[in-house]
Design an enzyme around this catalytic site. Structure first.
Site: not given
Length: 239
Positions: A74, A196, A224
């Site tokens: 991320s 996602d 995610h």
């Protein structure tokens, strides 16, 4: 070197690291996350993602690391990119899991959120950290992946100091690193889930187009945090 995402910590790589016994494994928690020393927080240093990238380079220097394979989840995808721009000779490769250089839609660019969405998310986090954690964790993990992994993520969110959680969230979700991507020369693997809620397929494709030395892999996984919900898929792609 495995670098966790927002609200997470190094323990969330535990399903991945045993598959790489021939490598020196480096795990860490960003300031304000996990078991880090919260007193080391400096609001000026961490006002942008470059402060976190500087920490990555300091760890590399402290441990005398060379040819680092950096795996960032991320927001750590962009932190790793910034570190590799600053010192490309320290990195052998970058892996970006669910990367997003900008979460906010801008003209033809699809980041997935309107600015009002992000402001609302940040206001909700600031007003009630615990309620925000409970509502967001299942969305981020993907409801298809069951309550167990969502509960772990929720607990991780709740362990953060509320002020530091809001600060890191604001820096993360309001960042715009699109202009930095073309400066990344290190070979990069982009791992994208098919569904996602935080980093959509279009975002992953955008990152791939901007990185001249990248490979894009669409995994048979959702959510995610595939290193938690589908670690075998992430491990296979890394290998």
């Amino acid at each position: 070197m495995f670098a966790h995402g927002y609200g997470c910590d190094q323990s969330m790589w535990r399903h991945i690291t045993p598959s790489f016994p021939d490598y020196q494994i480096v795990l860490f928690d960003y300031v304000g996350s996990g078991d880090s020393d919260a007193s080391a927080f400096d609001q000026t240093r961490y006002s942008t993602l470059k402060g976190y990238a500087a920490d990555v380079l300091e760890i590399i220097d402290e441990l005398g690391l060379q040819r680092v394979n950096f795996v960032g989840h991320s927001v750590s995808s962009m932190i790793g990119a910034l570190a590799a721009i600053e010192r490309p000779t320290s990195f052998e490769s970058l892996t970006m899991i669910g990367p997003s250089p900008c979460y906010i839609n801008d003209g033809e660019y699809i980041g997935g959120f309107e600015r009002s969405d992000i402001e609302g998310l940040l206001e909700s986090l600031e007003s009630n950290h615990v309620a925000w954690s409970a509502s967001m964790a299942p969305v981020i993990m993907g409801k298809e992946n069951g309550p167990e992994v969502a509960s772990e993520l929720e607990a991780s969110f709740c362990r953060m100091d509320p002020f530091l959680a809001h600060h890191f969230a604001r820096v993360t979700f309001l960042s715009d690193n699109r202009a930095d991507l073309t400066q990344v020369s290190v070979r990069t693997l982009i791992l994208q889930c098919q569904k996602d809620a935080i980093a959509a397929f279009e975002v992953g494709e955008y990152v791939h187009r901007c990185l001249p030395n990248s490979q894009f892999v669409l995994m048979d996984a959702t959510g995610h945090c595939p290193h938690m919900s589908a670690p075998e898929k992430v491990t296979a792609a890394l290998k």
